[in-house]
Design a protein around this motif. Sequence first.
Motif, PDB file in Angstrom:
ATOM      1  N   ASN A 227       0.802  -1.219   0.000  1.00  0.00           N
ATOM      2  CA  ASN A 227       0.000   0.000   0.000  1.00  0.00           C
ATOM      3  C   ASN A 227       0.837   1.273   0.000  1.00  0.00           C
ATOM      4  O   ASN A 227       0.286   2.369  -0.125  1.00  0.00           O
TER       5      ASN A 227
ATOM      6  N   ARG B 299       4.415   3.518  -5.076  1.00  0.00           N
ATOM      7  CA  ARG B 299       4.252   4.756  -5.839  1.00  0.00           C
ATOM      8  C   ARG B 299       4.997   4.615  -7.171  1.00  0.00           C
ATOM      9  O   ARG B 299       5.936   3.838  -7.284  1.00  0.00           O
TER      10      ARG B 299
ATOM     11  N   ASP C  45       2.047  10.304  -7.222  1.00  0.00           N
ATOM     12  CA  ASP C  45       1.744  10.037  -5.818  1.00  0.00           C
ATOM     13  C   ASP C  45       0.275   9.658  -5.681  1.00  0.00           C
ATOM     14  O   ASP C  45      -0.469   9.609  -6.663  1.00  0.00           O
ATOM     15  N   VAL C  46      -0.163   9.407  -4.460  1.00  0.00           N
ATOM     16  CA  VAL C  46      -1.572   9.116  -4.232  1.00  0.00           C
ATOM     17  C   VAL C  46      -2.345  10.421  -4.048  1.00  0.00           C
ATOM     18  O   VAL C  46      -1.818  11.412  -3.530  1.00  0.00           O
ATOM     19  N   THR C  47      -3.585  10.405  -4.487  1.00  0.00           N
ATOM     20  CA  THR C  47      -4.509  11.522  -4.282  1.00  0.00           C
ATOM     21  C   THR C  47      -5.880  10.957  -3.915  1.00  0.00           C
ATOM     22  O   THR C  47      -6.188   9.809  -4.252  1.00  0.00           O
TER      23      THR C  47
ATOM     24  N   ARG D 131      -7.094   7.078  -3.179  1.00  0.00           N
ATOM     25  CA  ARG D 131      -6.188   6.084  -3.742  1.00  0.00           C
ATOM     26  C   ARG D 131      -5.236   5.555  -2.664  1.00  0.00           C
ATOM     27  O   ARG D 131      -4.662   6.323  -1.899  1.00  0.00           O
TER      28      ARG D 131
ATOM     29  N   MET E 293      -2.565   3.412  -3.404  1.00  0.00           N
ATOM     30  CA  MET E 293      -1.219   3.248  -3.951  1.00  0.00           C
ATOM     31  C   MET E 293      -1.261   3.529  -5.444  1.00  0.00           C
ATOM     32  O   MET E 293      -2.336   3.592  -6.040  1.00  0.00           O
ATOM     33  N   THR E 294      -0.078   3.716  -6.047  1.00  0.00           N
ATOM     34  CA  THR E 294       0.048   3.788  -7.507  1.00  0.00           C
ATOM     35  C   THR E 294       1.210   2.895  -7.916  1.00  0.00           C
ATOM     36  O   THR E 294       2.186   2.760  -7.171  1.00  0.00           O
TER      37      THR E 294
ATOM     38  N   TYR F 205      -3.866   2.077  -9.880  1.00  0.00           N
ATOM     39  CA  TYR F 205      -3.994   2.427  -8.473  1.00  0.00           C
ATOM     40  C   TYR F 205      -5.039   1.523  -7.841  1.00  0.00           C
ATOM     41  O   TYR F 205      -5.788   0.815  -8.528  1.00  0.00           O
TER      42      TYR F 205
ATOM     43  N   LYS G 205      -8.173   1.454  -4.933  1.00  0.00           N
ATOM     44  CA  LYS G 205      -9.047   2.234  -4.066  1.00  0.00           C
ATOM     45  C   LYS G 205      -9.911   1.285  -3.247  1.00  0.00           C
ATOM     46  O   LYS G 205     -10.188   0.151  -3.668  1.00  0.00           O
TER      47      LYS G 205
END
Length: 368
Positions: free
Chosen positions: A163, A166, A188-190, A193, A195-196, A215, A217
């Motif tokens: 998790n 990135r 990055d995460v926003t 989210r 993870m990426t 990602y 969610k």
Amino acid sequence: MKYRLITALIITWIILSKVCTAQTDFDFQKLLPEKFDKSNIISEKDYNVWGTNVLKGKDGKYHAIYSRWLKSRGHHGWVTHSEIAHAVSDKLTGPYKFKNVVLPARGNEFWDGDCTHNPHVIEQDGKYYLYYMGNHGSGYWQKTPDDRKPSIKDDAEWWVNRNNQRVGLAVTNDLNGEWKRFDKPLIDVTGNRMMTSTPTISKRNDGKFLLIYKYVKPHPKFKNGKVIHVTATSISPMGPFEDTGIPFITHPSASFAIDDHLEWIFNGNYYCIAKDSRGAWSDYPDGSTMLFESDDMGLDWKPAKNFLVLKAGEIKWTDGSVTKTERTADMPKFYMEDGVPKALIIAILPKDSEISYSLVIPLKKTKQ
């Protein structure tokens, strides 16, 4: 003047329409040999090998940039112990000799301090751009012995690393040189989210760079979240990348619509090969590799007419033997020359094994 501008715009639109219309009879299977050669395997004695890129360097040699982690950590050690390594060969098909680790662990105080994985490397204007997944954990794994195998089922700490994934970027002028990595992720995460991860990139006909990544969610139906692939664009391989807001190859019944994908432009047409990771797209075995096509610069994708690329379940070798596989063709990459795929490189995990390797598959000559 006004009418000349309108005419020029119409001509440009016609040209782009032609080059972006998918070639509906393209059959990727016809580029593959019926059987594969074991001498083209890329492996290491003590390490699992995964997600291998091959590029021809300025020195005329072939450079493999790939993920590796100790075999003693088991297959699922990729998320906790992977590092991105570099090997060199005089021939495309190898053998490749390990040279150095290009993105080593640098401490869990960094966003990518514990793990670097899934590299995707391109060359642009004399520079090399390495897109990758990086993560860090709590520090737990640094205190465990090398034969301690991380477990998805039993280790909460495995999910800490997962998790914290990135998307990152590293850059170099020379494949034999040092890679510059950055203190912040590229993506990055926003919002919500978690993870990426798992970036791939290609340059479109309009000159923009198309980045595709995934990602996770939270989702009430899926315990560990729903995986979503998305698209983003930039005028520079360095970014910044702006999300298009358009999901990439979704399926209503699957938490994982596709995985391990690779996009490219061939004869002006956009294509993608991707793993049907949950058997949502066909009756072929889970993990089979499928072909998708796009008519609009890589944003709207559909299954191609000749859908199957490689059926999962086994690898047939030229020596007459067969390897049953748990993962048949993961993390596909191309070796390219002048924008044309010359070889497909895949990662293989044999059935009932935790030891993986990569395979270079020279492609048959493509029609131009």
